[in-house]
Design a protein around this motif. Sequence first.
Motif, PDB file in Angstrom:
ATOM      1  N   ARG A  67       0.834  -1.215   0.000  1.00 36.22           N
ATOM      2  CA  ARG A  67       0.000   0.000   0.000  1.00 36.22           C
ATOM      3  C   ARG A  67       0.868   1.265   0.000  1.00 36.22           C
ATOM      4  NH1 ARG A  67      -5.295   0.243   1.800  1.00 36.22           N
ATOM      5  NH2 ARG A  67      -4.754   1.851   3.331  1.00 36.22           N
ATOM      6  N   GLN A  68       1.923   1.245   0.789  1.00 35.68           N
ATOM      7  CA  GLN A  68       2.814   2.425   0.831  1.00 35.68           C
ATOM      8  C   GLN A  68       3.515   2.623  -0.515  1.00 35.68           C
ATOM      9  OE1 GLN A  68       2.663   4.611   3.101  1.00 35.68           O
ATOM     10  NE2 GLN A  68       1.375   3.365   4.444  1.00 35.68           N
ATOM     11  N   GLN A  69       3.930   1.495  -1.114  1.00 37.62           N
ATOM     12  CA  GLN A  69       4.609   1.596  -2.424  1.00 37.62           C
ATOM     13  C   GLN A  69       3.661   2.157  -3.483  1.00 37.62           C
ATOM     14  OE1 GLN A  69       5.972  -2.579  -2.601  1.00 37.62           O
ATOM     15  NE2 GLN A  69       8.031  -1.760  -2.853  1.00 37.62           N
ATOM     16  N   ILE A  70       2.412   1.713  -3.441  1.00 42.95           N
ATOM     17  CA  ILE A  70       1.421   2.210  -4.417  1.00 42.95           C
ATOM     18  C   ILE A  70       1.196   3.706  -4.203  1.00 42.95           C
ATOM     19  CG2 ILE A  70      -1.013   2.082  -5.124  1.00 42.95           C
ATOM     20  CD1 ILE A  70      -0.856  -0.967  -4.377  1.00 42.95           C
ATOM     21  N   LYS A  71       1.023   4.089  -2.930  1.00 41.63           N
ATOM     22  CA  LYS A  71       0.799   5.511  -2.626  1.00 41.63           C
ATOM     23  C   LYS A  71       1.955   6.366  -3.121  1.00 41.63           C
ATOM     24  CE  LYS A  71      -2.049   5.027   1.405  1.00 41.63           C
ATOM     25  NZ  LYS A  71      -2.034   4.759   2.821  1.00 41.63           N
ATOM     26  N   LYS A  92      -5.156 -10.809  -8.153  1.00 37.75           N
ATOM     27  CA  LYS A  92      -6.449 -10.321  -7.642  1.00 37.75           C
ATOM     28  C   LYS A  92      -6.394 -10.192  -6.124  1.00 37.75           C
ATOM     29  CE  LYS A  92     -10.879  -9.350  -8.382  1.00 37.75           C
ATOM     30  NZ  LYS A  92     -11.509  -9.409  -7.081  1.00 37.75           N
ATOM     31  N   ASN A  93      -5.772 -11.181  -5.479  1.00 41.76           N
ATOM     32  CA  ASN A  93      -5.666 -11.162  -4.020  1.00 41.76           C
ATOM     33  C   ASN A  93      -4.870  -9.940  -3.541  1.00 41.76           C
ATOM     34  OD1 ASN A  93      -5.947 -12.601  -1.373  1.00 41.76           O
ATOM     35  ND2 ASN A  93      -3.718 -12.642  -1.516  1.00 41.76           N
ATOM     36  N   ALA A  94      -3.783  -9.633  -4.231  1.00 45.18           N
ATOM     37  CA  ALA A  94      -2.968  -8.466  -3.843  1.00 45.18           C
ATOM     38  C   ALA A  94      -3.774  -7.179  -4.025  1.00 45.18           C
ATOM     39  CB  ALA A  94      -1.685  -8.422  -4.673  1.00 45.18           C
ATOM     40  N   ILE A  95      -4.507  -7.107  -5.139  1.00 44.43           N
ATOM     41  CA  ILE A  95      -5.326  -5.910  -5.384  1.00 44.43           C
ATOM     42  C   ILE A  95      -6.434  -5.814  -4.331  1.00 44.43           C
ATOM     43  CG2 ILE A  95      -6.984  -4.867  -6.993  1.00 44.43           C
ATOM     44  CD1 ILE A  95      -5.245  -6.014  -9.291  1.00 44.43           C
ATOM     45  N   PRO A 102      -8.613   2.400   5.018  1.00 46.53           N
ATOM     46  CA  PRO A 102      -8.866   3.758   4.531  1.00 46.53           C
ATOM     47  C   PRO A 102      -7.916   4.129   3.398  1.00 46.53           C
ATOM     48  CG  PRO A 102      -7.477   3.845   6.498  1.00 46.53           C
ATOM     49  CD  PRO A 102      -7.783   2.392   6.245  1.00 46.53           C
ATOM     50  N   ASP A 103      -8.264   5.201   2.683  1.00 47.38           N
ATOM     51  CA  ASP A 103      -7.383   5.788   1.670  1.00 47.38           C
ATOM     52  C   ASP A 103      -6.946   4.766   0.642  1.00 47.38           C
ATOM     53  OD1 ASP A 103      -7.425   8.135   3.197  1.00 47.38           O
ATOM     54  OD2 ASP A 103      -5.710   7.434   4.401  1.00 47.38           O
ATOM     55  N   GLN A 104      -7.913   4.160  -0.045  1.00 37.96           N
ATOM     56  CA  GLN A 104      -7.498   3.131  -1.012  1.00 37.96           C
ATOM     57  C   GLN A 104      -6.493   3.753  -1.998  1.00 37.96           C
ATOM     58  OE1 GLN A 104      -7.720   2.257  -4.196  1.00 37.96           O
ATOM     59  NE2 GLN A 104      -9.543   3.143  -5.147  1.00 37.96           N
ATOM     60  N   PRO A 105      -5.325   3.139  -2.091  1.00 39.27           N
ATOM     61  CA  PRO A 105      -4.202   3.823  -2.728  1.00 39.27           C
ATOM     62  C   PRO A 105      -4.224   3.832  -4.258  1.00 39.27           C
ATOM     63  CG  PRO A 105      -3.528   1.643  -2.002  1.00 39.27           C
ATOM     64  CD  PRO A 105      -4.942   1.816  -1.547  1.00 39.27           C
ATOM     65  N   PHE A 106      -5.129   3.064  -4.857  1.00 40.59           N
ATOM     66  CA  PHE A 106      -5.160   3.013  -6.318  1.00 40.59           C
ATOM     67  C   PHE A 106      -5.846   4.242  -6.935  1.00 40.59           C
ATOM     68  CE2 PHE A 106      -5.185  -1.628  -5.246  1.00 40.59           C
ATOM     69  CZ  PHE A 106      -4.002  -1.975  -5.867  1.00 40.59           C
ATOM     70  N   ALA A 107      -6.678   4.904  -6.152  1.00 41.74           N
ATOM     71  CA  ALA A 107      -7.514   5.978  -6.696  1.00 41.74           C
ATOM     72  C   ALA A 107      -6.664   7.064  -7.349  1.00 41.74           C
ATOM     73  CB  ALA A 107      -8.371   6.581  -5.588  1.00 41.74           C
ATOM     74  N   GLY A 108      -7.012   7.367  -8.590  1.00 39.45           N
ATOM     75  CA  GLY A 108      -6.347   8.454  -9.301  1.00 39.45           C
ATOM     76  C   GLY A 108      -5.025   8.082  -9.959  1.00 39.45           C
ATOM     77  N   LYS A 109      -4.601   6.828  -9.823  1.00 43.01           N
ATOM     78  CA  LYS A 109      -3.283   6.459 -10.378  1.00 43.01           C
ATOM     79  C   LYS A 109      -3.361   6.172 -11.879  1.00 43.01           C
ATOM     80  CE  LYS A 109      -0.897   6.233  -6.559  1.00 43.01           C
ATOM     81  NZ  LYS A 109       0.130   7.188  -6.218  1.00 43.01           N
ATOM     82  N   LEU A 137     -11.770   0.848  -9.117  1.00 45.12           N
ATOM     83  CA  LEU A 137     -10.831   1.454  -8.151  1.00 45.12           C
ATOM     84  C   LEU A 137     -10.450   2.884  -8.528  1.00 45.12           C
ATOM     85  CD1 LEU A 137      -8.686  -1.726  -7.541  1.00 45.12           C
ATOM     86  CD2 LEU A 137     -10.217  -0.616  -5.904  1.00 45.12           C
ATOM     87  N   ASN A 138     -11.095   3.399  -9.578  1.00 48.95           N
ATOM     88  CA  ASN A 138     -10.869   4.785 -10.016  1.00 48.95           C
ATOM     89  C   ASN A 138      -9.421   5.051 -10.439  1.00 48.95           C
ATOM     90  OD1 ASN A 138     -11.755   7.325 -10.678  1.00 48.95           O
ATOM     91  ND2 ASN A 138     -11.383   8.175  -8.646  1.00 48.95           N
TER      92      ASN A 138
END
Length: 188
Positions: A67-71, A92-95, A102-109, A137-138
């Motif tokens: 999650r931190q790496q994605i952010k 799929k499991n990782a996603i 909170p703060d799903q990290p994929f949003a806007g990427k 996931l936007n």
Amino acid sequence: MSDTKSISVLGICGSLRKGSFNMAALNTAIELKPAGMNVAVADISQIPLYNEDVYAQGFPPPVETLRQQIKAADALLFACPEYNYSMTGVLKNAIDWASRPPDQPFAGKPCAILGAAAGLAGSARAQGDLRRSMVFLNMHPLNRPEVLIFQAHTKFDANGKLTDDVARGLIGEMMTALYRWTLLIGAK
Ligand SMILES: Cc1cc2nc3c(=O)[nH]c(=O)nc-3n(C[C@H](O)[C@H](O)[C@H](O)COP(=O)(O)O)c2cc1C
């Protein structure tokens, strides 16, 4: 002095096997990336199977790391194998884990997909499913070029080098397009 903007990309590969063609394709993407782009690859091998009871206790460390790496990344690059006409359970499991609040990290990427598969569709069906999850996931998936490495076992040498010139060309184009797309969408 160069005015090339620098962007960071996180690669996520849906196959854990050592000789993975998808990991080899991701390595090819790293080889062909444009100036100004840095690519790190996530290790998703230690992520446990998703369990809501475990989530209720907090994110397991490998999930928190992902999650931190994605952010921290400006963009994501998925290497998407195909199992039974869909993305792999590993991916799929990782996603699923990383997407929890909170703060799903994929949003806007901004993100892009490449895939290699044994069949003639070259992971197209798996990529289609992944793209659908990206929309939920936007994320902002790059549309073109598509990188579909079909009959993958015929396109890499024993060292994992992609020997197919068409596929190499498409991957190079995709990396340049991802760079431009990330700047257009706006790096994080
Ligand atoms: C459980 C399983 C299901 C598979 N289903 C498909 C499929 O639907 N379409 C396809 O083209 N290849 C399928 N394959 C073959 C994979 O494309 C091939 O094993 C490929 O090398 C996997 O990617 P990797 O090399 O990155 O591990 C399947 C393989 C496994 C193990």
